[in-house]
Design an enzyme around this catalytic site. Structure first.
Site, PDB file in Angstrom:
ATOM      1  N   SER A 139       1.792 -11.914 -10.947  1.00 45.77           N
ATOM      2  CA  SER A 139       0.931 -11.340 -11.749  1.00 45.77           C
ATOM      3  C   SER A 139       1.115 -12.016 -13.570  1.00 45.77           C
ATOM      4  O   SER A 139       2.610 -12.383 -13.548  1.00 45.77           O
ATOM      5  CB  SER A 139       1.547  -9.630 -11.505  1.00 45.77           C
ATOM      6  OG  SER A 139       0.829  -9.211 -12.659  1.00 45.77           O
ATOM      7  N   TYR A 152       6.507  -2.344  -9.930  1.00 46.54           N
ATOM      8  CA  TYR A 152       5.866  -3.483 -10.067  1.00 46.54           C
ATOM      9  C   TYR A 152       5.979  -5.009 -10.599  1.00 46.54           C
ATOM     10  O   TYR A 152       6.148  -6.131  -9.626  1.00 46.54           O
ATOM     11  CB  TYR A 152       4.627  -3.401  -9.993  1.00 46.54           C
ATOM     12  CG  TYR A 152       2.820  -4.194  -9.655  1.00 46.54           C
ATOM     13  CD1 TYR A 152       2.885  -4.762  -8.124  1.00 46.54           C
ATOM     14  CD2 TYR A 152       3.158  -5.002 -10.818  1.00 46.54           C
ATOM     15  CE1 TYR A 152       1.532  -5.614  -8.337  1.00 46.54           C
ATOM     16  CE2 TYR A 152       1.790  -6.055 -10.445  1.00 46.54           C
ATOM     17  CZ  TYR A 152       1.276  -6.357  -9.458  1.00 46.54           C
ATOM     18  OH  TYR A 152       0.549  -7.013  -9.135  1.00 46.54           O
TER      19      TYR A 152
HETATM   20  P1  NAD Z   1      -6.713  -6.201  -2.953  1.00 46.45           P
HETATM   21  O1  NAD Z   1      -5.785  -4.832  -3.193  1.00 46.45           O
HETATM   22  O2  NAD Z   1      -7.516  -6.180  -2.760  1.00 46.45           O
HETATM   23  O3  NAD Z   1      -5.783  -7.192  -1.861  1.00 46.45           O
HETATM   24  C1  NAD Z   1      -4.502  -7.313  -1.256  1.00 46.45           C
HETATM   25  C2  NAD Z   1      -4.448  -7.628  -0.433  1.00 46.45           C
HETATM   26  O4  NAD Z   1      -3.254  -7.207   0.585  1.00 46.45           O
HETATM   27  C3  NAD Z   1      -5.196  -5.957   0.206  1.00 46.45           C
HETATM   28  O5  NAD Z   1      -6.303  -6.534   1.446  1.00 46.45           O
HETATM   29  C4  NAD Z   1      -4.447  -5.754   1.880  1.00 46.45           C
HETATM   30  O6  NAD Z   1      -4.282  -4.932   2.725  1.00 46.45           O
HETATM   31  C5  NAD Z   1      -3.000  -6.639   1.975  1.00 46.45           C
HETATM   32  N1  NAD Z   1      -1.854  -6.295   2.156  1.00 46.45           N
HETATM   33  C6  NAD Z   1      -1.207  -4.946   1.527  1.00 46.45           C
HETATM   34  N2  NAD Z   1       0.206  -4.900   2.152  1.00 46.45           N
HETATM   35  C7  NAD Z   1      -0.032  -5.374   2.995  1.00 46.45           C
HETATM   36  C8  NAD Z   1       0.933  -5.700   4.753  1.00 46.45           C
HETATM   37  N3  NAD Z   1       2.158  -5.278   4.426  1.00 46.45           N
HETATM   38  N4  NAD Z   1       0.545  -7.051   5.287  1.00 46.45           N
HETATM   39  C9  NAD Z   1       0.254  -8.085   4.885  1.00 46.45           C
HETATM   40  N5  NAD Z   1      -0.921  -7.368   3.757  1.00 46.45           N
HETATM   41  C10 NAD Z   1      -1.053  -6.600   3.466  1.00 46.45           C
HETATM   42  O7  NAD Z   1      -5.696  -6.797  -4.444  1.00 46.45           O
HETATM   43  P2  NAD Z   1      -5.798  -7.953  -4.747  1.00 46.45           P
HETATM   44  O8  NAD Z   1      -5.949  -7.693  -6.189  1.00 46.45           O
HETATM   45  O9  NAD Z   1      -6.983  -8.917  -4.565  1.00 46.45           O
HETATM   46  O10 NAD Z   1      -4.464  -8.445  -4.298  1.00 46.45           O
HETATM   47  C11 NAD Z   1      -3.878  -9.617  -4.393  1.00 46.45           C
HETATM   48  C12 NAD Z   1      -2.625  -9.541  -5.286  1.00 46.45           C
HETATM   49  O11 NAD Z   1      -2.935 -10.630  -6.231  1.00 46.45           O
HETATM   50  C13 NAD Z   1      -1.229  -9.292  -5.046  1.00 46.45           C
HETATM   51  O12 NAD Z   1      -0.637  -9.638  -4.504  1.00 46.45           O
HETATM   52  C14 NAD Z   1      -2.159  -9.101  -6.354  1.00 46.45           C
HETATM   53  O13 NAD Z   1      -0.117  -8.152  -6.809  1.00 46.45           O
HETATM   54  C15 NAD Z   1      -1.888  -9.955  -7.020  1.00 46.45           C
HETATM   55  N6  NAD Z   1      -2.313  -9.386  -8.274  1.00 46.45           N
HETATM   56  C16 NAD Z   1      -4.121  -8.444  -8.604  1.00 46.45           C
HETATM   57  C17 NAD Z   1      -4.225  -8.939 -10.042  1.00 46.45           C
HETATM   58  C18 NAD Z   1      -6.110  -7.733  -9.929  1.00 46.45           C
HETATM   59  O14 NAD Z   1      -6.353  -7.366 -11.270  1.00 46.45           O
HETATM   60  N7  NAD Z   1      -5.800  -7.405  -9.357  1.00 46.45           N
HETATM   61  C19 NAD Z   1      -3.427  -9.297 -11.220  1.00 46.45           C
HETATM   62  C20 NAD Z   1      -1.996  -9.452 -10.695  1.00 46.45           C
HETATM   63  C21 NAD Z   1      -2.083 -10.149  -9.706  1.00 46.45           C
END
Ligand code: NAD
Length: 262
Positions: A139, A152
């Protein structure tokens, strides 16, 4: 499309939603055999996943035995493992004095421990094969910590550090370990649910876009497909000499304090 993944086997965690979903679709469109691991499954994914031959498997990454079975199972079915994307992640917007041990275990368990052990299970296969690529989803908080989500931020700073450490350990095996540092990414449950915490969701969306200089210039959040493209690049042969890097896909958010809006 970034790179040619024909005959490559890819496992992505947290693949049912957001960046993970865009990533499995991009890998499958580039020819890879893709295993989409998640603790939940959404009916609306079924059509597109079936069309592209993406295998959706139940996997709670906090359960290390299940995580190992997911990775070993991909190798048993497809004969090899070329790419692991440690993408599953959870957010927590709380100050340190409000955070319980259970919340620490949940956030660090999904964001860091699962990536560490997932990499361990993948490395065993990749060492035998003579190479592979790991891509961690960190992130912008992994580059520049934030005051509103210290746990986080800690998990993502640690993930960036782990990426560098493991890259150093496994270059000799021709295993590359890199990470992406995205945000704010629209259309993800993580981003949208954080916005929903605000009294005025649209004002909060505008504020979050304005915190990222390029997002502000384009007047939109980063897309899941834009993050997936960098993940594919890092996993591809084009990045054959790239390891231990953290690519910021955050419109410059982690560069420093953005210019004032007025
Ligand atoms: P999202 O919530 O849409 O997707 C996250 C996915 O992880 C979901 O499908 C959820 O079911 C899965 N998940 C959560 N706990 C789990 C577990 N115990 N076992 C298996 N799967 C699990 O959000 P996203 O933004 O697509 O997140 C993906 C990655 O991107 C994450 O690591 C997040 O920290 C990172 N990220 C997101 C952003 C943002 O702005 N959305 C920014 C920086 C980093």
């Amino acid at each position: 499309m970034t790179g040619d993944f024909e005959s490559k086997v890819v496992v992505v965690t947290g693949a049912a939603s957001g960046i993970g979903r865009a990533t499995v679709i991009a890998f499958a469109e580039a020819g890879a055999k893709v295993v989409a691991a998640d603790v939940v499954h959404h009916d609306e994914n079924a059509g597109r996943f079936d069309e592209l031959g993406i295998e959706a498997v139940d996997c709670d990454v906090r359960d290390l035995a299940v995580l190992q079975r997911t990775i070993d199972g991909a190798v048993e079915r497809h004969g090899r493992l070329d790419v692991l994307v440690n993408n599953a992640g959870v957010q927590l917007v709380k100050q340190i004095t409000e955070i319980s041990e259970a919340e620490w275990d949940q956030v660090m368990g999904v964001n860091l421990k699962a990536a560490f052990f997932g990499t361990s299970y993948a490395v065993r296969h990749m060492q035998r094969q003579g190479g592979g690529a790991i891509v961690n989803n960190a992130s912008n908080a992994g580059l520049l910590p934030r005051a509103h989500d210290p746990l986080y931020s800690t998990s993502k700073l640690s993930l960036v550090g782990m990426t560098r450490s493991l890259a150093l350990c496994h270059s000799k095996d021709r295993i590359r370990v890199n990470c992406v540092c995205p945000g704010p990414v629209g259309g993800t449950e993580m981003y949208e649910s954080e916005l929903r915490l605000a009294a005025d969701v649209e004002a909060q969306r505008k504020k979050s876009i304005e915190a990222s200089p390029l997002a502000r210039a384009f007047d939109r959040a980063i897309t899941t497909e834009e993050v997936a493209a960098s993940i594919l690049y890092l996993a591809s042969d084009a990045a054959c000499m790239v390891t231990g890097t953290a690519i910021a896909i955050d419109g410059g958010k982690s560069l420093g304090v953005p210019p004032k809006t007025d």
